[in-house]
Design an enzyme around this catalytic site. Structure first.
Site, PDB file in Angstrom:
ATOM      1  N   HIS A 121       8.355  22.597  52.435  1.00  0.00           N
ATOM      2  CA  HIS A 121       7.276  22.214  51.519  1.00  0.00           C
ATOM      3  C   HIS A 121       6.446  20.873  52.139  1.00  0.00           C
ATOM      4  O   HIS A 121       6.975  19.919  52.857  1.00  0.00           O
ATOM      5  CB  HIS A 121       8.048  21.606  50.216  1.00  0.00           C
ATOM      6  CG  HIS A 121       9.323  20.705  50.503  1.00  0.00           C
ATOM      7  ND1 HIS A 121      10.483  21.213  51.018  1.00  0.00           N
ATOM      8  CD2 HIS A 121       9.024  19.352  50.297  1.00  0.00           C
ATOM      9  CE1 HIS A 121      11.050  20.163  51.023  1.00  0.00           C
ATOM     10  NE2 HIS A 121      10.494  18.985  50.577  1.00  0.00           N
ATOM     11  N   HIS A 123       4.482  17.371  51.561  1.00  0.00           N
ATOM     12  CA  HIS A 123       4.545  16.255  50.759  1.00  0.00           C
ATOM     13  C   HIS A 123       3.157  15.625  50.734  1.00  0.00           C
ATOM     14  O   HIS A 123       2.429  15.623  51.515  1.00  0.00           O
ATOM     15  CB  HIS A 123       5.438  15.254  51.267  1.00  0.00           C
ATOM     16  CG  HIS A 123       6.949  15.411  51.134  1.00  0.00           C
ATOM     17  ND1 HIS A 123       7.789  15.217  49.979  1.00  0.00           N
ATOM     18  CD2 HIS A 123       7.605  16.197  51.839  1.00  0.00           C
ATOM     19  CE1 HIS A 123       8.942  15.719  49.898  1.00  0.00           C
ATOM     20  NE2 HIS A 123       8.865  16.043  51.207  1.00  0.00           N
TER      21      HIS A 123
END
Length: 162
Positions: A121, A123
């Site tokens: 993922h 950030h």
């Protein structure tokens, strides 16, 4: 002395978050209550949600729906959408929160600092001049000056307009 309460971080700080509940990022993808899960936007290949344990207000994550930690083999369309949503997220955060800068990145693998290493993922962390102080260094405490639900309410309309 002013005391700041952040009780929602207690389990995380103590390492008491459940590990057997499956991938939290897959669970967030599968659930439908976006407001309760702080999901701001759902794209074709990925989605945007607020980090439950933010470094700063407005700390977002852009997450592919595919459960993978293999960045090198991420499909081009998924990688492109993640970058596009990172750009849109920065624009929205600039409009709503007026940060002075950003930290962007992926922590791929536990040695790189990944808290959830099995599901990559991106950030995006808004930063302000003066947002660092002695509290994290000496006290081991990070102060977040805004409730997550308030940040969600300020951002969600902008994401719905995408």
């Amino acid at each position: 002395m002013e005391i700041k309460w952040t009780p929602w971080r207690g389990q995380f700080v103590k390492g008491e978050t459940p590990k057997d509940a499956g991938c939290v990022l897959c669970v967030k993808h599968e659930e439908s209550n976006d407001a309760a899960n702080h999901v701001l936007y759902r794209g074709q290949f990925s989605y945007v949600l607020m980090n439950l344990y933010p470094y700063n207000p407005g700390h977002l994550m852009i997450v592919p729906y595919t459960h993978t930690n293999d960045f090198a083999n991420l499909p081009a369309a998924t990688a492109a959408e993640i970058m596009h949503l990172t750009q849109r997220s920065a624009t929205i955060l600039s409009t709503v929160m007026n940060p002075h800068g950003y930290n962007l990145g992926m922590n791929l693998g536990k040695p790189a600092g990944a808290g959830i290493d099995e599901h990559l993922h991106m950030h995006i962390v808004p930063r302000w001049n003066g947002d660092t102080n002695f509290m994290p260094l000496i006290g081991g405490v990070k102060l977040i000056p805004e409730a997550m639900d308030d940040t969600y309410a300020a951002l969600v309309g902008h994401f719905q307009a995408l």
